[in-house]
Scaffold this active site. Structure first.
Site, PDB file in Angstrom:
ATOM      1  N   CYS A  66     -89.392  88.778-107.144  1.00  0.00           N
ATOM      2  CA  CYS A  66     -90.113  89.153-105.928  1.00  0.00           C
ATOM      3  C   CYS A  66     -89.998  90.642-105.613  1.00  0.00           C
ATOM      4  O   CYS A  66     -90.783  91.181-104.827  1.00  0.00           O
ATOM      5  CB  CYS A  66     -89.620  88.335-104.740  1.00  0.00           C
ATOM      6  SG  CYS A  66     -89.848  86.586-104.986  1.00  0.00           S
ATOM      7  N   HIS A 109     -91.504  91.937 -98.080  1.00  0.00           N
ATOM      8  CA  HIS A 109     -91.860  90.833 -98.970  1.00  0.00           C
ATOM      9  C   HIS A 109     -92.027  89.577 -98.107  1.00  0.00           C
ATOM     10  O   HIS A 109     -91.170  89.255 -97.288  1.00  0.00           O
ATOM     11  CB  HIS A 109     -90.755  90.632-100.006  1.00  0.00           C
ATOM     12  CG  HIS A 109     -90.867  89.363-100.762  1.00  0.00           C
ATOM     13  ND1 HIS A 109     -92.048  88.935-101.331  1.00  0.00           N
ATOM     14  CD2 HIS A 109     -89.947  88.390-101.052  1.00  0.00           C
ATOM     15  CE1 HIS A 109     -91.844  87.770-101.919  1.00  0.00           C
ATOM     16  NE2 HIS A 109     -90.592  87.412-101.763  1.00  0.00           N
ATOM     17  N   ASN A 145     -95.268  82.562-100.343  1.00  0.00           N
ATOM     18  CA  ASN A 145     -94.526  83.580-101.084  1.00  0.00           C
ATOM     19  C   ASN A 145     -95.237  83.819-102.418  1.00  0.00           C
ATOM     20  O   ASN A 145     -95.209  82.964-103.303  1.00  0.00           O
ATOM     21  CB  ASN A 145     -93.095  83.081-101.298  1.00  0.00           C
ATOM     22  CG  ASN A 145     -92.234  84.072-102.058  1.00  0.00           C
ATOM     23  OD1 ASN A 145     -92.734  85.014-102.654  1.00  0.00           O
ATOM     24  ND2 ASN A 145     -90.933  83.843-102.051  1.00  0.00           N
TER      25      ASN A 145
HETATM   26  O1  UT7 Z   1     -88.350  85.538-102.517  1.00  0.00           O
HETATM   27  C1  UT7 Z   1     -87.187  84.805-102.304  1.00  0.00           C
HETATM   28  C2  UT7 Z   1     -87.576  83.357-102.544  1.00  0.00           C
HETATM   29  N1  UT7 Z   1     -86.838  82.367-101.842  1.00  0.00           N
HETATM   30  C3  UT7 Z   1     -86.791  82.254-100.504  1.00  0.00           C
HETATM   31  O2  UT7 Z   1     -87.254  83.024 -99.745  1.00  0.00           O
HETATM   32  C4  UT7 Z   1     -86.116  81.024 -99.996  1.00  0.00           C
HETATM   33  C5  UT7 Z   1     -85.121  81.291 -98.905  1.00  0.00           C
HETATM   34  N2  UT7 Z   1     -84.698  80.050 -98.307  1.00  0.00           N
HETATM   35  C6  UT7 Z   1     -85.448  79.402 -97.411  1.00  0.00           C
HETATM   36  O3  UT7 Z   1     -86.482  79.877 -97.054  1.00  0.00           O
HETATM   37  C7  UT7 Z   1     -84.930  78.092 -96.840  1.00  0.00           C
HETATM   38  O4  UT7 Z   1     -83.634  77.852 -97.323  1.00  0.00           O
HETATM   39  C8  UT7 Z   1     -85.870  76.905 -97.185  1.00  0.00           C
HETATM   40  C9  UT7 Z   1     -87.170  77.030 -96.420  1.00  0.00           C
HETATM   41  C10 UT7 Z   1     -86.155  76.845 -98.671  1.00  0.00           C
HETATM   42  C11 UT7 Z   1     -85.193  75.602 -96.782  1.00  0.00           C
HETATM   43  O5  UT7 Z   1     -84.838  75.611 -95.406  1.00  0.00           O
HETATM   44  P1  UT7 Z   1     -83.373  75.220 -94.948  1.00  0.00           P
HETATM   45  O6  UT7 Z   1     -83.363  75.282 -93.475  1.00  0.00           O
HETATM   46  O7  UT7 Z   1     -82.403  76.076 -95.700  1.00  0.00           O
HETATM   47  O8  UT7 Z   1     -83.292  73.720 -95.406  1.00  0.00           O
HETATM   48  P2  UT7 Z   1     -82.274  72.995 -96.404  1.00  0.00           P
HETATM   49  O9  UT7 Z   1     -82.566  73.381 -97.832  1.00  0.00           O
HETATM   50  O10 UT7 Z   1     -80.883  73.176 -95.937  1.00  0.00           O
HETATM   51  O11 UT7 Z   1     -82.701  71.506 -96.209  1.00  0.00           O
HETATM   52  C12 UT7 Z   1     -82.572  70.833 -94.941  1.00  0.00           C
HETATM   53  C13 UT7 Z   1     -83.136  69.444 -95.076  1.00  0.00           C
HETATM   54  C14 UT7 Z   1     -82.594  68.675 -96.257  1.00  0.00           C
HETATM   55  O12 UT7 Z   1     -82.468  67.322 -95.906  1.00  0.00           O
HETATM   56  P3  UT7 Z   1     -81.050  66.695 -95.514  1.00  0.00           P
HETATM   57  O13 UT7 Z   1     -80.137  66.957 -96.694  1.00  0.00           O
HETATM   58  O14 UT7 Z   1     -80.614  67.449 -94.276  1.00  0.00           O
HETATM   59  O15 UT7 Z   1     -81.364  65.275 -95.289  1.00  0.00           O
HETATM   60  C15 UT7 Z   1     -83.678  68.812 -97.287  1.00  0.00           C
HETATM   61  O16 UT7 Z   1     -83.677  67.763 -98.220  1.00  0.00           O
HETATM   62  O17 UT7 Z   1     -84.562  69.509 -95.258  1.00  0.00           O
HETATM   63  C16 UT7 Z   1     -84.918  68.772 -96.414  1.00  0.00           C
HETATM   64  N3  UT7 Z   1     -86.082  69.381 -97.042  1.00  0.00           N
HETATM   65  C17 UT7 Z   1     -87.349  69.091 -96.673  1.00  0.00           C
HETATM   66  N4  UT7 Z   1     -87.843  68.262 -95.741  1.00  0.00           N
HETATM   67  C18 UT7 Z   1     -89.192  68.216 -95.590  1.00  0.00           C
HETATM   68  C19 UT7 Z   1     -86.115  70.298 -98.024  1.00  0.00           C
HETATM   69  N5  UT7 Z   1     -87.389  70.613 -98.315  1.00  0.00           N
HETATM   70  C20 UT7 Z   1     -88.161  69.875 -97.485  1.00  0.00           C
HETATM   71  C21 UT7 Z   1     -89.560  69.785 -97.302  1.00  0.00           C
HETATM   72  N6  UT7 Z   1     -90.021  68.959 -96.337  1.00  0.00           N
HETATM   73  N7  UT7 Z   1     -90.438  70.512 -98.022  1.00  0.00           N
END
Ligand code: UT7
Length: 324
Positions: A112, A251, A281
């Site tokens: 990125c 970004h 993204n």
């Molecule tokens: O250029 C750099 C590229 N990467 C990024 O920018 C990513 C940076 N990270 C993020 O943006 C965030 O970490 C995410 C948006 C990817 C995820 O958000 P989060 O608040 O960190 O969520 P999490 O991964 O901790 O997941 C929380 C919950 C989980 O469920 P449980 O374990 O609490 O039951 C996940 O399984 O949300 C669940 N989950 C979803 N639910 C609905 C994960 N993806 C999804 C989804 N829809 N798409």
């Protein structure tokens, strides 16, 4: 005196994939995606919209705006992690499409942060030889590199390309400072395997396919801190106060990362350009697409200070400050 941007351009695929569409593909919903990421829809490449084609369309617009022809370009650098081939480079395909016969062309991979790395490379070429004109492009078709069954990642990414033509100016405009960094020890928080090795001895049993894998939470944490550090470094070296920045073009990864970063830097909301809601993204393409949209919308004028910052796989990150 310095390296200025003569023209910008961007190209997005026609097809929109909304959060509602994604609801039918994986266990997710619009509310979750919108509140956690700020993304409402993203563009997905269709037939004839490979990364080099999107890159070429963006480049044609940038050249037209710069008022120069493809033959005037000396160097083409494409930042990408999702070209349709590993070899030749995406940049060589762009050269062919444009008929930029006088250029040499190559790709760089800084995920990125690729556009900022390429932007700095171009600055070095132009500083070394004031006659050089460099076409810098960020182009991605990440739709071809996500696992469409993995809700953790497939909701985040989109396709597109953005381009900028860089050249020397003896005015008081130009790139003022850049900061590029990486930390390869954190590679396994965000990565993508290539094709499996045909050499049996080099085969990787952990290679489950050529798609993005990510520890989202960890990426989030590092991204905010790392970008803040790079931004503070360029501001300090250029002796510029954050309040004097006309527009921050970060970004476009995630609205929450951006809000946290801007809060820490104390940047006003109206001094930030955000389009993550429309495109998701787009990795290396996100800054040049946003730059082109911001310029077309009249948000940048000659003499304005514009700040870029980015974070991505590697990890790689950085910032760049330019007087437009
Ligand atoms: O250029 C750099 C590229 N990467 C990024 O920018 C990513 C940076 N990270 C993020 O943006 C965030 O970490 C995410 C948006 C990817 C995820 O958000 P989060 O608040 O960190 O969520 P999490 O991964 O901790 O997941 C929380 C919950 C989980 O469920 P449980 O374990 O609490 O039951 C996940 O399984 O949300 C669940 N989950 C979803 N639910 C609905 C994960 N993806 C999804 C989804 N829809 N798409």
């Amino acid at each position: 005196m310095g390296t200025i941007v003569l023209g910008t351009g961007s190209c997005l695929p026609e097809k929109r994939l909304t959060n509602d569409d994604l609801e039918k593909m994986v266990d997710t919903n619009d509310e979750w995606i919108a509140t956690r990421t700020g993304i409402k829809e993203r563009r997905i490449a269709g037939k004839g919209e490979e990364a080099y084609i999107l890159a070429t369309r963006a480049a044609e617009k940038a050249l037209a705006q710069a008022g120069i022809s493809a033959q005037d370009i000396d160097i083409i650098v494409v930042a990408t992690i999702s070209s349709h081939m590993i070899m030749p480079s995406c940049a060589c395909f762009v050269q062919k499409e444009l008929g930029a016969a006088n250029a040499f062309a190559y790709d760089i991979n800084a995920a990125c942060s690729g556009f900022l790395y390429a932007f700095d490379l171009a600055d070095q070429y132009v500083k070394a030889d004031h006659n050089k004109k460099v076409l810098v492009i960020g182009a991605e078709t990440l739709s071809a590199r996500v696992n469409w069954e993995d809700r953790n990642t497939c909701i985040l990414f989109g396709d597109g390309a953005g381009a900028a033509v860089l050249a020397y100016s003896d005015s008081d405009r130009g790139i003022m400072a850049s900061n590029l960094q990486s930390d390869g020890s954190l590679w396994n928080l965000l990565y993508m395997h290539g094709p499996q090795s045909t050499n049996k001895d080099l085969q990787d049993k952990n290679n489950h396919g050529s798609h993005i894998l990510m520890e989202g939470r960890e990426v989030f944490k590092y991204a905010v801190k790392a970008m803040e550090g790079s931004v503070r470094d360029v501001l300090e070296r250029a002796a510029v106060d954050v309040k004097d920045i006309k527009l921050v073009i970060p970004h476009q990864a995630n609205i929450r990362i951006l809000n946290k970063l801007l809060e820490r830097l104390q940047v006003d909301e109206e001094a930030v350009f955000i389009n993550v809601q429309k495109y998701g993204n787009t990795s290396a393409a996100s800054i040049p697409i946003a730059l082109d949209e911001a310029f077309q919308a009249g948000k940048i004028s000659k003499g304005d200070m514009v700040l870029f910052c980015s974070f991505g796989g590697g990890f790689t990150w950085g910032a760049s400050l330019i007087t437009w």
